[in-house]
Design a protein around this motif. Structure first.
Motif, short mmCIF file in Angstrom:
data_model
loop_
_atom_site.label_atom_id
_atom_site.label_comp_id
_atom_site.label_asym_id
_atom_site.label_seq_id
_atom_site.Cartn_x
_atom_site.Cartn_y
_atom_site.Cartn_z
N LYS A 108 53.88 59.23 20.46
CA LYS A 108 55.01 58.63 19.92
C LYS A 108 54.94 57.25 20.06
O LYS A 108 55.48 56.56 19.10
N ASP A 166 48.90 62.69 25.60
CA ASP A 166 50.27 63.29 25.98
C ASP A 166 51.18 62.72 24.93
O ASP A 166 50.84 61.83 24.05
N GLU A 167 52.34 63.45 24.72
CA GLU A 167 53.17 63.11 23.61
C GLU A 167 53.80 61.73 23.58
O GLU A 167 53.95 61.27 22.52
N LEU A 208 47.09 71.89 19.07
CA LEU A 208 47.87 70.77 18.58
C LEU A 208 49.12 70.25 19.40
O LEU A 208 49.61 69.19 19.25
N ASP A 209 49.19 70.68 20.66
CA ASP A 209 50.26 70.32 21.69
C ASP A 209 49.47 70.59 22.86
O ASP A 209 48.97 71.62 23.24
N SER A 210 50.01 69.62 23.95
CA SER A 210 49.39 69.71 25.27
C SER A 210 50.75 69.57 26.17
O SER A 210 50.36 69.51 27.51
N GLY A 211 51.79 69.85 25.93
CA GLY A 211 53.05 69.89 26.55
C GLY A 211 53.67 68.54 27.05
O GLY A 211 52.88 67.32 27.15
N LYS A 250 43.46 65.55 27.10
CA LYS A 250 44.73 65.48 26.89
C LYS A 250 45.21 63.97 26.49
O LYS A 250 45.34 63.22 26.97
N GLU A 274 50.09 66.72 11.17
CA GLU A 274 48.79 66.80 12.03
C GLU A 274 48.05 65.42 11.69
O GLU A 274 47.43 64.54 12.70
N MET A 302 48.29 66.65 22.56
CA MET A 302 47.35 67.36 22.02
C MET A 302 46.20 67.36 22.82
O MET A 302 45.73 66.50 23.75
N ARG A 321 49.43 62.52 13.69
CA ARG A 321 49.49 62.48 15.22
C ARG A 321 47.88 62.48 15.34
O ARG A 321 47.57 61.88 16.48
#
Length: 397
Positions: free
Chosen positions: A51, A46-47, A26-29, A44, A183, A1, A186
């Motif tokens: 996780k 990251d995912e 909500l998402d940054s790739g 940023k 959300e 995000m 996260r």
């Protein structure tokens, strides 16, 4: 995000209170070539980072006779890698809502191949486990765990401790938007990833709180939240001499805490638990009263407040509920040894003006359950294992 960088940090002793950070996207790739920062002042997360924190997190859901459809939605919104712990105080009579909750949770976990636990707050086996573990403050005169959200949260913390998780998030069971729950968690992970200290807390500020009254209105603030925040900020002002509005999450039901910090805190009963956490942080690490843990003071306490993109819509429980929530929350401030006479007068004025207290009344002295740092987690788990039926492991990987 993408989330705003911490723009301003106010310090109260060892407590670093970060001003509200807004979720920008909500998402940054997944792309590794994206920069760690977007535009100036935006970070940023990251995912993989999100996780990694979700896998070390428990999400505790206290519930008491909420609509089953709302409960199912909340469960469906919790990220898959988080362990779910549900602590129910729902009725178990002719209409056994606890059994319904257990069945609903069982079905979702079976479909999605995940683990969760559900216990009933008033189960005698839980009371015996609490007693053997040395946490008698949770018990009432009837020998069972006391009623209250705080007590449910503490049971969840004990179970998270036994599960050796590093972070614990709390989510209410009456949320209409499963995507909001996703959300929240996260955002918990994002906040913990920014912490400088293993002693940290992340509190959620809702973007909007919709109301339906002849139409849909997206309200920004509730009156109880405004009042609680004002009184907490006045408490800080009375000690620093500088007015502030840094606290915006005094009543944040959705919040998360690192287990290292969670073990050090007592928890106020009733609706006082969320503001009570902040008051105790100021008392214990504010540098005015004696410190309770030198290591925590050395590291400092990181407090994050994150504003969501999703609105929050939950069950309306009436003005009586709101008045009790206000009374309990402000009572923790009023009876704090940090509270100056000026702040006490402000609290009494607000309570009387909002009909939560008579003009000659005083806020109640609330019950606190002690910190769980000295609770024997092994004895707690052994007591539960002796009666494994109280714990429902809904899926074994």
């Amino acid at each position: 995000m993408f989330i705003e960088s911490p723009r301003y940090t106010e310090r109260f002793g060892a407590v670093r209170i970060n001003a509200v950070q807004r979720v920008v996207a909500l998402d940054s790739g997944f792309k590794s070539d994206l920069p760690a920062h977007g535009a100036m002042g935006v970070m940023k997360i990251d995912e993989d980072t999100i996780k990694s924190f979700e896998g070390r997190m428990v999400v505790v859901i206290p519930i008491k006779d909420e609509k089953l459809k709302l409960f199912e939605g909340v469960i469906s919104g919790v990220p898959h890698d988080c362990l779910i712990i549900v602590v129910s105080n729902s009725q178990t009579g002719k209409i056994n809502r606890f059994k319904m909750e257990k069945d609903a949770l069982n079905q979702i976990c079976r479909y999605t191949i995940r683990n969760a636990f559900i216990v009933h707050q008033k189960d005698p086996v839980i009371a015996e486990a609490v007693r053997k573990a040395g946490c008698d403050a949770l018990l009432g005169e009837d020998g069972l765990v006391r009623d209250g959200k705080s007590e449910a949260m503490t049971i969840g913390l004990l179970m998270a401790k036994v599960a050796k998780k590093e972070y614990v998030g709390f989510v209410d069971a009456d949320n209409y938007f499963p995507g909001a729950v996703l959300e929240y968690v996260r955002n918990f992970a994002a906040g913990f990833s920014l912490a400088q200290s293993p002693y940290s807390m992340v509190r959620i500020l809702w973007h909007y709180k919709p109301k339906i009254s002849g139409g849909l209105y997206f309200m920004k603030w509730g009156r109880v939240s405004q009042t609680t925040n004002k009184c907490l900020n006045d408490l800080i002002f009375s000690k620093t001499g500088f007015e502030t509005d840094v606290i915006k999450t005094g009543n944040a039901g959705e919040h998360a805490i690192s287990m290292k910090l969670a073990e050090l805190l007592p928890y106020a009963s009733g609706y006082a638990v969320e503001p009570g956490e902040l008051v105790y942080l100021f008392e214990s690490f504010g540098g005015i009263l004696p410190e309770i843990d030198h290591e925590a003071v050395e590291h400092g306490i990181d407090l994050f407040q994150i504003e969501t993109r999703n609105p929050h819509m939950h069950e309306e429980k009436g003005t009586k509920h709101l008045k009790q929530m206000l009374l309990d929350g402000l009572a923790t401030i009023y009876h704090s040894p940090l509270c100056e006479e000026s702040t006490k007068k402000l609290i009494l004025r607000e309570l009387v003006n909002q009909g939560a207290l008579s003009s000659r009344g005083k806020p109640p002295v609330l019950h606190f359950s002690g910190p769980i740092s000295k609770v024997n987690g092994a004895k707690f788990m052994d007591a539960i294992k002796d009666h494994i039926g109280v714990l429902y492991a809904l899926h074994e990987e």
